[in-house]
Write a protein that holds these residues in place. Sequence first.
Motif, PDB file in Angstrom:
ATOM      1  N   ARG A  51      15.203  15.030  -8.079  1.00  0.00           N
ATOM      2  CA  ARG A  51      14.165  14.465  -8.943  1.00  0.00           C
ATOM      3  C   ARG A  51      13.585  13.181  -8.329  1.00  0.00           C
ATOM      4  NH1 ARG A  51      13.947  11.392 -14.082  1.00  0.00           N
ATOM      5  NH2 ARG A  51      15.950  10.390 -13.812  1.00  0.00           N
ATOM      6  N   THR A  52      14.453  12.333  -7.784  1.00  0.00           N
ATOM      7  CA  THR A  52      13.998  11.073  -7.186  1.00  0.00           C
ATOM      8  C   THR A  52      13.158  11.348  -5.945  1.00  0.00           C
ATOM      9  OG1 THR A  52      15.986  10.030  -8.007  1.00  0.00           O
ATOM     10  CG2 THR A  52      14.814   8.839  -6.290  1.00  0.00           C
ATOM     11  N   LEU A  53      13.612  12.303  -5.126  1.00  0.00           N
ATOM     12  CA  LEU A  53      12.864  12.646  -3.911  1.00  0.00           C
ATOM     13  C   LEU A  53      11.452  13.142  -4.271  1.00  0.00           C
ATOM     14  CD1 LEU A  53      12.946  13.144  -0.794  1.00  0.00           C
ATOM     15  CD2 LEU A  53      13.648  15.491  -1.342  1.00  0.00           C
ATOM     16  N   LEU A  54      11.397  14.034  -5.250  1.00  0.00           N
ATOM     17  CA  LEU A  54      10.112  14.587  -5.674  1.00  0.00           C
ATOM     18  C   LEU A  54       9.191  13.468  -6.162  1.00  0.00           C
ATOM     19  CD1 LEU A  54       8.769  17.444  -6.107  1.00  0.00           C
ATOM     20  CD2 LEU A  54       9.395  17.192  -8.501  1.00  0.00           C
ATOM     21  N   TYR A  55       9.745  12.553  -6.938  1.00  0.00           N
ATOM     22  CA  TYR A  55       8.956  11.452  -7.499  1.00  0.00           C
ATOM     23  C   TYR A  55       8.466  10.518  -6.384  1.00  0.00           C
ATOM     24  CZ  TYR A  55       7.674   7.410 -10.303  1.00  0.00           C
ATOM     25  OH  TYR A  55       6.980   6.368 -10.866  1.00  0.00           O
ATOM     26  N   GLN A  56       9.385  10.166  -5.476  1.00  0.00           N
ATOM     27  CA  GLN A  56       8.996   9.220  -4.422  1.00  0.00           C
ATOM     28  C   GLN A  56       7.946   9.806  -3.489  1.00  0.00           C
ATOM     29  OE1 GLN A  56      12.820   8.368  -2.753  1.00  0.00           O
ATOM     30  NE2 GLN A  56      13.118   6.550  -4.035  1.00  0.00           N
ATOM     31  N   GLU A  57       8.065  11.083  -3.212  1.00  0.00           N
ATOM     32  CA  GLU A  57       7.167  11.687  -2.216  1.00  0.00           C
ATOM     33  C   GLU A  57       5.845  12.187  -2.803  1.00  0.00           C
ATOM     34  OE1 GLU A  57       7.773  11.825   1.127  1.00  0.00           O
ATOM     35  OE2 GLU A  57       9.562  10.638   0.684  1.00  0.00           O
ATOM     36  N   SER A  58       5.862  12.591  -4.098  1.00  0.00           N
ATOM     37  CA  SER A  58       4.640  13.211  -4.630  1.00  0.00           C
ATOM     38  C   SER A  58       4.146  12.580  -5.932  1.00  0.00           C
ATOM     39  CB  SER A  58       4.888  14.705  -4.902  1.00  0.00           C
ATOM     40  OG  SER A  58       5.709  14.840  -6.046  1.00  0.00           O
ATOM     41  N   GLY A  59       4.952  11.719  -6.541  1.00  0.00           N
ATOM     42  CA  GLY A  59       4.562  11.133  -7.826  1.00  0.00           C
ATOM     43  C   GLY A  59       4.894  12.024  -9.005  1.00  0.00           C
ATOM     44  N   ILE A  60       5.356  13.245  -8.742  1.00  0.00           N
ATOM     45  CA  ILE A  60       5.662  14.167  -9.846  1.00  0.00           C
ATOM     46  C   ILE A  60       6.943  13.722 -10.533  1.00  0.00           C
ATOM     47  CG2 ILE A  60       6.280  16.544 -10.425  1.00  0.00           C
ATOM     48  CD1 ILE A  60       4.401  17.448  -8.170  1.00  0.00           C
ATOM     49  N   SER A  61       6.829  13.543 -11.845  1.00  0.00           N
ATOM     50  CA  SER A  61       7.932  12.988 -12.614  1.00  0.00           C
ATOM     51  C   SER A  61       8.539  14.097 -13.476  1.00  0.00           C
ATOM     52  CB  SER A  61       7.324  11.875 -13.480  1.00  0.00           C
ATOM     53  OG  SER A  61       8.278  11.309 -14.282  1.00  0.00           O
ATOM     54  N   LEU A  62       9.783  14.463 -13.168  1.00  0.00           N
ATOM     55  CA  LEU A  62      10.372  15.629 -13.853  1.00  0.00           C
ATOM     56  C   LEU A  62      11.059  15.304 -15.176  1.00  0.00           C
ATOM     57  CD1 LEU A  62      12.182  17.924 -11.263  1.00  0.00           C
ATOM     58  CD2 LEU A  62      10.121  18.400 -12.555  1.00  0.00           C
ATOM     59  N   ASN A 121      -1.989  12.990   0.303  1.00  0.00           N
ATOM     60  CA  ASN A 121      -1.069  12.761  -0.811  1.00  0.00           C
ATOM     61  C   ASN A 121      -1.695  11.706  -1.722  1.00  0.00           C
ATOM     62  OD1 ASN A 121       1.040  12.085  -2.496  1.00  0.00           O
ATOM     63  ND2 ASN A 121       2.576  12.064  -0.854  1.00  0.00           N
ATOM     64  N   LEU A 122      -1.853  12.034  -2.984  1.00  0.00           N
ATOM     65  CA  LEU A 122      -2.495  11.093  -3.911  1.00  0.00           C
ATOM     66  C   LEU A 122      -1.690   9.797  -4.063  1.00  0.00           C
ATOM     67  CD1 LEU A 122      -3.730  13.633  -6.616  1.00  0.00           C
ATOM     68  CD2 LEU A 122      -5.158  12.287  -5.066  1.00  0.00           C
ATOM     69  N   MET A 123      -0.434   9.812  -3.595  1.00  0.00           N
ATOM     70  CA  MET A 123       0.385   8.591  -3.665  1.00  0.00           C
ATOM     71  C   MET A 123       0.034   7.595  -2.556  1.00  0.00           C
ATOM     72  SD  MET A 123       2.124   8.987  -6.259  1.00  0.00           S
ATOM     73  CE  MET A 123       0.783   9.982  -6.844  1.00  0.00           C
ATOM     74  N   SER A 124      -0.724   8.018  -1.543  1.00  0.00           N
ATOM     75  CA  SER A 124      -1.056   7.092  -0.445  1.00  0.00           C
ATOM     76  C   SER A 124      -1.860   5.910  -0.990  1.00  0.00           C
ATOM     77  CB  SER A 124      -1.911   7.804   0.602  1.00  0.00           C
ATOM     78  OG  SER A 124      -1.224   8.917   1.089  1.00  0.00           O
ATOM     79  N   ASP A 125      -1.715   4.771  -0.295  1.00  0.00           N
ATOM     80  CA  ASP A 125      -2.453   3.584  -0.751  1.00  0.00           C
ATOM     81  C   ASP A 125      -3.938   3.700  -0.431  1.00  0.00           C
ATOM     82  OD1 ASP A 125      -0.206   2.418  -1.701  1.00  0.00           O
ATOM     83  OD2 ASP A 125       0.250   1.361   0.185  1.00  0.00           O
ATOM     84  N   THR A 126      -4.229   4.362   0.704  1.00  0.00           N
ATOM     85  CA  THR A 126      -5.632   4.494   1.097  1.00  0.00           C
ATOM     86  C   THR A 126      -5.886   5.938   1.524  1.00  0.00           C
ATOM     87  OG1 THR A 126      -5.100   3.931   3.369  1.00  0.00           O
ATOM     88  CG2 THR A 126      -5.795   2.117   1.962  1.00  0.00           C
ATOM     89  N   PHE A 127      -7.147   6.317   1.544  1.00  0.00           N
ATOM     90  CA  PHE A 127      -7.533   7.675   1.932  1.00  0.00           C
ATOM     91  C   PHE A 127      -8.596   7.583   3.032  1.00  0.00           C
ATOM     92  CE2 PHE A 127      -6.379   7.776  -2.605  1.00  0.00           C
ATOM     93  CZ  PHE A 127      -5.245   8.556  -2.495  1.00  0.00           C
ATOM     94  N   PRO A 128      -8.672   8.590   3.905  1.00  0.00           N
ATOM     95  CA  PRO A 128      -9.636   8.517   5.009  1.00  0.00           C
ATOM     96  C   PRO A 128     -11.058   8.855   4.545  1.00  0.00           C
ATOM     97  CG  PRO A 128      -8.374  10.548   5.141  1.00  0.00           C
ATOM     98  CD  PRO A 128      -7.850   9.803   3.963  1.00  0.00           C
ATOM     99  N   ILE A 129     -11.574   8.013   3.657  1.00  0.00           N
ATOM    100  CA  ILE A 129     -12.912   8.246   3.088  1.00  0.00           C
ATOM    101  C   ILE A 129     -13.758   7.023   3.406  1.00  0.00           C
ATOM    102  CG2 ILE A 129     -14.192   8.498   0.903  1.00  0.00           C
ATOM    103  CD1 ILE A 129     -11.655   9.927  -0.177  1.00  0.00           C
ATOM    104  N   LYS A 130     -14.815   7.238   4.203  1.00  0.00           N
ATOM    105  CA  LYS A 130     -15.564   6.060   4.680  1.00  0.00           C
ATOM    106  C   LYS A 130     -16.741   5.721   3.776  1.00  0.00           C
ATOM    107  CE  LYS A 130     -14.044   6.310   9.419  1.00  0.00           C
ATOM    108  NZ  LYS A 130     -13.681   7.722   9.678  1.00  0.00           N
ATOM    109  N   SER A 131     -17.478   6.763   3.322  1.00  0.00           N
ATOM    110  CA  SER A 131     -18.646   6.454   2.486  1.00  0.00           C
ATOM    111  C   SER A 131     -18.292   6.628   1.020  1.00  0.00           C
ATOM    112  CB  SER A 131     -19.794   7.407   2.810  1.00  0.00           C
ATOM    113  OG  SER A 131     -20.015   7.418   4.171  1.00  0.00           O
ATOM    114  N   PRO A 132     -18.798   5.757   0.166  1.00  0.00           N
ATOM    115  CA  PRO A 132     -18.493   5.867  -1.258  1.00  0.00           C
ATOM    116  C   PRO A 132     -18.927   7.222  -1.832  1.00  0.00           C
ATOM    117  CG  PRO A 132     -19.643   3.813  -0.775  1.00  0.00           C
ATOM    118  CD  PRO A 132     -19.673   4.621   0.475  1.00  0.00           C
ATOM    119  N   LEU A 133     -18.159   7.699  -2.793  1.00  0.00           N
ATOM    120  CA  LEU A 133     -18.334   9.060  -3.320  1.00  0.00           C
ATOM    121  C   LEU A 133     -19.194   9.067  -4.586  1.00  0.00           C
ATOM    122  CD1 LEU A 133     -14.559   9.855  -2.954  1.00  0.00           C
ATOM    123  CD2 LEU A 133     -16.364  11.002  -1.638  1.00  0.00           C
TER     124      LEU A 133
END
Length: 272
Positions: free
Chosen positions: A14-25, A199-211
């Motif tokens: 459960r902890t591994l899943l949470y730390q790596e993906s944010g999924i909270s069981l 991964n949505l848990m990353s602090d930043t994403f490789p997106i250069k132009s605003p969406l």
Amino acid sequence: MDYPITKQEYDRIRTLLYQESGISLGENKQSLVVSRLSKRLRELEIDSFAAYYDQVTQDDSGGEFTRMLDLLSTNKTDFFREPKHFDYLREQILPTLEREKRIRIWSSACSTGEEPYTIAITLHEHVKNPASWEMDILASDISTRVLAHAAAGLYGEDRITTVSPDIARRHFLKGRGKSAGLVKVKPHLSKLIKFRRLNLMSDTFPIKSPLDLIFCRNVMIYFDRPTQERLIAKFHRYLKPGGHLFIGHSESLQWIKHDFTTIAPTIYRKDL
Ligand SMILES: C[S@@+](CC[C@H](N)C(=O)[O-])C[C@H]1O[C@@H](n2cnc3c(N)ncnc32)[C@H](O)[C@@H]1O
């Protein structure tokens, strides 16, 4: 046959899943973990959850983690799922971009691709002269397995029952011979989409132009409130002023702090 799981084994998974993906069981989902993962343990001829945990964490490719994540979460999706969002895109967003002829969209938990292809169909169907537009769709997911399916753009015919026959004819090739029963997304749609593992848990994403628009549908429901709050703040940063965020119909930002204006229960706008 299911394998027994100790409290300690469950907590480690459960902890591994949470730390790596944010999924909270949650604390008491042992039976879900046992029922979803036992078959995988048998396939790998592993006889305990402790040994399976070691296998997942020692696999540097991340492949077994993805496998575990796919088994513990859902990849359920459909073409034109929650169609109000596509109506809103067509009626409210596209007309405002008619002069600029440029749109950037992120489908941020795209699963097997039905969501980004539905976005591409909506753009193609509802802008005048699509070839004169700059259209970029980034489609991402944490699971390499679903992304490979998405990038292939190949589906069973039964998967497009939510697409009208006219639209299906314009945007899908029908398989023949060995491929009978399958449909493939036509290249004019796939060329609009870049598939990436993010991964949505990353602090930043490789997106250069605003969406202009972010779809984050039917994944936040697995995250706890602090994780949702951090994610929504990141989305806010990557959107243009006036850009929109769509979330799933069973999700809400009601209980979390955010800077968006609520347009409708699952539609949010960054202020100008
Ligand atoms: C139920 S599907 C949603 C598909 C689509 N957005 C829809 O609403 O039809 C949820 C997806 O979220 C992905 N996912 C789970 N955790 C993630 C994370 N931390 N980062 C990116 N994607 C994640 C899963 O792999 C899965 O494909």
